[in-house]
Design an enzyme around this catalytic site. Structure first.
Site, mmCIF file in Angstrom:
data_model
loop_
_atom_site.group_PDB
_atom_site.id
_atom_site.type_symbol
_atom_site.label_atom_id
_atom_site.label_comp_id
_atom_site.label_asym_id
_atom_site.label_seq_id
_atom_site.Cartn_x
_atom_site.Cartn_y
_atom_site.Cartn_z
ATOM 1 N N GLN A 11 0.844 -1.211 0.000
ATOM 2 C CA GLN A 11 0.000 0.000 0.000
ATOM 3 C C GLN A 11 0.880 1.263 0.000
ATOM 4 O OE1 GLN A 11 -2.374 -1.055 3.477
ATOM 5 N NE2 GLN A 11 -0.503 -1.742 4.483
ATOM 6 N N GLU A 61 -0.024 -8.500 11.275
ATOM 7 C CA GLU A 61 -0.025 -7.282 10.458
ATOM 8 C C GLU A 61 0.625 -7.638 9.113
ATOM 9 O OE1 GLU A 61 -0.833 -3.845 10.307
ATOM 10 O OE2 GLU A 61 0.188 -4.164 8.353
ATOM 11 N N ASP A 85 -0.730 -11.992 6.081
ATOM 12 C CA ASP A 85 -2.111 -11.622 5.757
ATOM 13 C C ASP A 85 -3.018 -12.215 6.843
ATOM 14 O OD1 ASP A 85 -4.302 -12.381 2.898
ATOM 15 O OD2 ASP A 85 -4.682 -11.426 4.818
ATOM 16 N N GLY A 86 -3.815 -11.364 7.447
ATOM 17 C CA GLY A 86 -4.682 -11.825 8.538
ATOM 18 C C GLY A 86 -5.605 -12.943 8.116
ATOM 19 N N ASP A 123 -8.499 -4.813 13.457
ATOM 20 C CA ASP A 123 -8.163 -3.383 13.372
ATOM 21 C C ASP A 123 -7.626 -3.107 11.971
ATOM 22 O OD1 ASP A 123 -5.570 -1.293 14.916
ATOM 23 O OD2 ASP A 123 -7.334 -0.790 13.683
ATOM 24 N N ASP A 154 -10.547 0.257 5.709
ATOM 25 C CA ASP A 154 -11.828 -0.020 5.047
ATOM 26 C C ASP A 154 -11.667 -1.170 4.068
ATOM 27 O OD1 ASP A 154 -11.742 3.207 5.631
ATOM 28 O OD2 ASP A 154 -13.683 2.262 6.007
ATOM 29 N N PRO A 162 -5.632 -4.689 0.458
ATOM 30 C CA PRO A 162 -5.324 -5.913 1.231
ATOM 31 C C PRO A 162 -6.346 -6.200 2.338
ATOM 32 C CG PRO A 162 -3.741 -4.165 1.727
ATOM 33 C CD PRO A 162 -4.548 -3.688 0.566
HETATM 34 N N1 SAM Z 1 -8.011 2.674 12.485
HETATM 35 C C1 SAM Z 1 -7.871 2.348 11.068
HETATM 36 C C2 SAM Z 1 -9.221 2.301 10.424
HETATM 37 O O1 SAM Z 1 -10.209 2.308 11.142
HETATM 38 O O2 SAM Z 1 -9.253 2.300 9.194
HETATM 39 C C3 SAM Z 1 -7.068 1.072 10.916
HETATM 40 C C4 SAM Z 1 -5.667 1.345 11.306
HETATM 41 S S1 SAM Z 1 -4.472 0.094 11.165
HETATM 42 C C5 SAM Z 1 -3.144 1.087 10.688
HETATM 43 C C6 SAM Z 1 -4.880 -0.813 9.716
HETATM 44 C C7 SAM Z 1 -3.794 -1.858 9.467
HETATM 45 O O3 SAM Z 1 -4.335 -3.006 8.798
HETATM 46 C C8 SAM Z 1 -2.640 -1.360 8.574
HETATM 47 O O4 SAM Z 1 -1.446 -1.412 9.307
HETATM 48 C C9 SAM Z 1 -2.624 -2.343 7.386
HETATM 49 O O5 SAM Z 1 -1.328 -2.608 6.910
HETATM 50 C C10 SAM Z 1 -3.271 -3.557 8.018
HETATM 51 N N2 SAM Z 1 -3.866 -4.528 7.080
HETATM 52 C C11 SAM Z 1 -4.550 -4.288 5.940
HETATM 53 N N3 SAM Z 1 -4.936 -5.445 5.364
HETATM 54 C C12 SAM Z 1 -4.478 -6.455 6.156
HETATM 55 C C13 SAM Z 1 -4.545 -7.879 6.094
HETATM 56 N N4 SAM Z 1 -5.182 -8.515 5.091
HETATM 57 N N5 SAM Z 1 -3.959 -8.598 7.093
HETATM 58 C C14 SAM Z 1 -3.323 -7.961 8.119
HETATM 59 N N6 SAM Z 1 -3.201 -6.615 8.228
HETATM 60 C C15 SAM Z 1 -3.793 -5.874 7.252
#
Ligand code: SAM
Length: 286
Positions: A30, A105, A137-138, A155, A158, A162
Site C-alpha cells: 500500500q 499485520e 495476511d490476517g 483493526d 476499510d 489488502p
Molecule cells: N483505524 C484504522 C481504520 O479504522 O481504518 C485502521 C488502522 S491500522 C493502521 C490498519 C492496518 O491493517 C494497517 O497497518 C494495514 O497494513 C493492516 N492490514 C490491511 N490489510 C491487512 C490484512 N489482510 N492482514 C493484516 N493486516 C492488514
C-alpha cells in the site's frame, strides 16, 4: 506547504495541512504516508484514507479493546489483526491478566515506520514479552490457525486493497472457529452515515453465525461521517448483558486510566440509532 486530501469518499472528504512530511513510501502492499499536522498531531494514511492521528487515536483504541476485554472479564489470550500503528497493542497490553497477545499485520513497513514516527502509539508495547508479532495476511493466518483466543480484534482499514478479505464470510467463519466458548470478535466497521453497506454486509455475515451479533459505536473525529460502528460478534449472548455495576467493578480493578472509555460509555455505546438498527435488521427487537 501542501494538503493531504483524503480520497476515501467520492465527492466528500477532509484535508490535513501537511506541516511537515515525515515519511512516504509505496510498500509491497500500500501507499504509506506519515506527516505532521498542527491540529491533529502526527497522522498516518494508507492508500488515501486517514488511518490514525495522535490527537484522537485514544477513542478508537480504547473502545475496541476495553469494551470486549472488560465485558468478558477473564481474557487470557488476544489476537489483533492489522493494527500496525501499535495503538491497539498498547491498550491490550495494559490489561495485566492477559497472558498471550498475537498481532498479525500484513505490512512490516507500517510497523517499522509507525515505531519510528508514531512512537506515542505503541509506547514500547512491541517489547512486551507477551506479544507475538506475525507479519502475514490476517486472512491467511486465521484460515490456518489452530489456536483459540478469548478476544479477536480486527483493526483493519476499510474493505479495499489488502483489507478486503477481512470483511469476507470466510474471515468471520474462521474467527468463529478460533474463538473460545466465551470468545468475542470486534471489528472496525466504518461510519454508517457514509458506509451503511459495510454494516449491512457485516451484519449478514455475523448474524446466524454468532449467538450474539450486534454493533456498538463511538465518534472519532478523523473518521469522517459521524460515529464509527464496531461489529460485536460473541459466542455467549450473556456477555454483552453485563450490568453497569459489573463493568464499573472490572474497570476499577483493571487500574487502567483512560481518556474516553468508562463503564457508562461502554454500556451506552451499544444503543444504536434507528437507521442503523434498520440496516442490520434489528428494528423493533429489544
Ligand atoms: N483505524 C484504522 C481504520 O479504522 O481504518 C485502521 C488502522 S491500522 C493502521 C490498519 C492496518 O491493517 C494497517 O497497518 C494495514 O497494513 C493492516 N492490514 C490491511 N490489510 C491487512 C490484512 N489482510 N492482514 C493484516 N493486516 C492488514
Amino acid at each position: 506547504m501542501t494538503n493531504y486530501l483524503e480520497t476515501l469518499h467520492d465527492g466528500y472528504g477532509q484535508f490535513f495541512k501537511i506541516d511537515k512530511m515525515l515519511h512516504e513510501v509505496r510498500t509491497e502492499h500500500q501507499h504509506l504516508v506519515i506527516f505532521e499536522n498542527a491540529k491533529m498531531g502526527r497522522v498516518m494514511a494508507l492508500d488515501g484514507a486517514i488511518q490514525t492521528t495522535e490527537a484522537d487515536e485514544f477513542i478508537y483504541h480504547e473502545m475496541l479493546t476495553h469494551v470486549p476485554i472488560l465485558a468478558h472479564g477473564a481474557v487470557r489470550s488476544v489476537l489483533i489483526i492489522g493494527g500496525g500503528d501499535g495503538g491497539m497493542l498498547r491498550e491490550v497490553c495494559r490489561h495485566a491478566e492477559i497472558e498471550h497477545i498475537t498481532m498479525v499485520e500484513i505490512d512490516q513497513a507500517v510497523v517499522d515506520m509507525c515505531k519510528e514516527y508514531l512512537p506515542h502509539h505503541s509506547q514500547g508495547a512491541y517489547d512486551d514479552p507477551r506479544v507475538n508479532l506475525v507479519i502475514d495476511d490476517g486472512m491467511r493466518f486465521i484460515a490456518n490457525c489452530t489456536q483459540q483466543f478469548d478476544v479477536i480484534i480486527s483493526d483493519c482499514p476499510d474493505p479495499t486493497g489488502p483489507a478486503e478479505v477481512l470483511f469476507s464470510e470466510d474471515f468471520y467463519h474462521a474467527c468463529h472457529r478460533c474463538l473460545t466458548d466465551d470468545g468475542i470478535l470486534v471489528a472496525q466497521n466504518g461510519t454508517p452515515f457514509l458506509q451503511l453497506d459495510e454494516v449491512k454486509t457485516t451484519a449478514k455475515n455475523i448474524q446466524g453465525l454468532f449467538a450474539d451479533a450486534h454493533f456498538y459505536h463511538a465518534a472519532i473525529p478523523t473518521y469522517i461521517g459521524g460515529s464509527m460502528t464496531f461489529a460485536w460478534a460473541a459466542k455467549n449472548p450473556q456477555i454483552r448483558q453485563q450490568p453497569l455495576s459489573t463493568l464499573e467493578q472490572r474497570f476499577a480493578a483493571s487500574a487502567i486510566s483512560t481518556r474516553y472509555y468508562n463503564a457508562a460509555i461502554h454500556q451506552a455505546a451499544f444503543a444504536l440509532p434507528q437507521y442503523v438498527l434498520h440496516a442490520i435488521g434489528q428494528l423493533n427487537k429489544h
